[in-house]
Design an enzyme around this catalytic site. Structure first.
Site, short mmCIF file in Angstrom:
data_model
loop_
_atom_site.label_atom_id
_atom_site.label_comp_id
_atom_site.label_asym_id
_atom_site.label_seq_id
_atom_site.Cartn_x
_atom_site.Cartn_y
_atom_site.Cartn_z
N SER A 291 40.71 43.85 25.95
CA SER A 291 40.01 42.56 25.94
C SER A 291 39.33 42.32 27.28
O SER A 291 39.95 42.42 28.34
CB SER A 291 40.99 41.42 25.65
OG SER A 291 41.54 41.55 24.35
N GLU B 244 39.64 39.14 32.03
CA GLU B 244 40.97 39.73 31.92
C GLU B 244 41.03 41.09 32.61
O GLU B 244 42.09 41.51 33.09
CB GLU B 244 41.38 39.86 30.45
CG GLU B 244 42.80 40.37 30.26
CD GLU B 244 43.31 40.18 28.85
OE1 GLU B 244 44.28 40.87 28.48
OE2 GLU B 244 42.75 39.35 28.11
#
Length: 354
Positions: A265, A337
């Site tokens: 992600s 992230e």
């Protein structure tokens, strides 16, 4: 201790390519690279690097990291040889599983399946190491590491009191005006103690753990390095456990998570935004958007892939484009992230890229 002595250690190598050690398959080389086999070796390497004024960083399984094209200066440590694995059965019937930080998540899951231990099935197919999963408080299909976390054995990097009032930029030479060794937060440190960290609810959150640092993979005073993780699991039906794991792996494959190299992600989800980051990105019309060989996956908005020979610069540029477009479309800034590592990444990153 000189840089020459650091290089001379049998467990230390120089100019080690990092792209092949990271799931993104991007990045330059580590100036120095070491894979200590014990806590004693790890501690000695850290202390010697500090005395030699060599910057330090630590990498896990490399599944959530973007390495700079120019590589990483100083000594990069890998705990991939910390692969201990054993269990303790508790009076209440639960089982504590102790796993070394360098153990692949896949190996831990295989162990749990073999011994019919339930609680980690949703992490099946997750790349990376046990230490990295704990550091990120990895979350898969609604379940996080925090949900089964019992404790972790850590090495604490304590700050050393300095007489200096003003410290110069340490990202280039990692030393002050007197040549004193500095942590990357601007202060010297020493690894003077081991500490067992137990579960406390306030220390954990969505993709947040008590081990995280704003410096990413770079080591600094106050950092706690995960040496091993202990999770509390329960006995279960072996057939059901394997079935659940196989379903999660099949789902990951169907979503294209392994079609191209990536770091997983790209952005964290934020419940306050009302929608997952991937949906916000897709609604901004960004599926398939490219910068060189870096591309927003055509099938998933929150996945940036390396379609060939992508560079870290291309990935960073694409991340900025995505964040800016989502802000223009939805009025929110996505939080990255992926962890950046390397000199040019540190020097060019800003709050808008975080």
């Amino acid at each position: 201790m000189s840089a020459h002595r650091i290089r001379a250690r049998r467990i230390t190598r120089r100019n080690v390519p990092l792209a092949e050690r990271c799931s993104f398959r991007i990045g330059g080389a580590a100036q120095f690279w070491a894979e200590p086999r014990s806590c004693t070796q790890l501690r000695a390497l850290i202390e010697e690097a500090q005395r030699a004024r060599i910057p330090l960083s630590l990498i896990g399984g490399g599944s959530n990291v973007l390495i700079a094209d120019e590589g990483v200066p100083g000594l990069m440590l890998s705990l991939r040889r910390f692969r201990s694995l054993h269990t303790q059965t508790q009076r209440d019937g639960s089982v504590l599983v102790h796993a070394g930080a360098g153990l692949p998540v896949a190996a831990l899951l295989a162990f749990c399946a073999h011994h019919a231990l339930r609680g980690l099935e949703t992490f099946a197919g997750l790349p990376g190491s046990v230490g990295g999963a704990a550091y990120m408080n990895a979350r898969c299909y609604g379940r996080a590491i925090a949900d089964c976390f019992h404790s972790a054995r850590t090495l604490v990097l304590h700050p050393v009191r300095s007489r200096a009032k003003e410290l110069p930029e340490v990202r280039k030479n990692a030393q002050d005006k007197r040549g004193e060794c500095l942590g990357l937060d601007g202060g010297p440190f020493t690894c003077s103690s081991f500490q067992t960290v137990f579960a406390r609810a306030g220390d954990w959150g969505y993709k947040r753990s008590p081990f995280q640092s704003p410096h990413g993979v770079e080591l600094h005073a106050g950092r706690r390095l995960i040496l091993s993780l202990c999770v509390r699991l329960t006995p279960g039906n072996p057939a059901q456990i394997r079935k659940h794991m196989q379903e999660k792996i099949a789902d990951r494959i169907s979503k294209g998570q392994f079609r191209f190299p990536s770091a997983g992600s790209a952005f964290k989800n934020n419940p306050a935004f009302g929608k997952p980051s991937g949906i916000l990105i897709e609604e901004a019309g960004l599926r398939g958007t490219s910068c060189g060989a870096a591309q927003v996956a055509p099938w998933h908005g929150n996945l940036i892939i390396n379609t060939g020979n992508a560079t870290a610069h291309q990935v960073r540029t694409l991340l900025r484009v995505v964040r800016q477009r989502v802000f223009e479309t939805h009025g929110v800034w996505l939080e990255r992230e992926i962890i950046f590592s390397g000199e040019s990444v540190r020097m060019t990153s800003s709050s808008r890229d975080s």
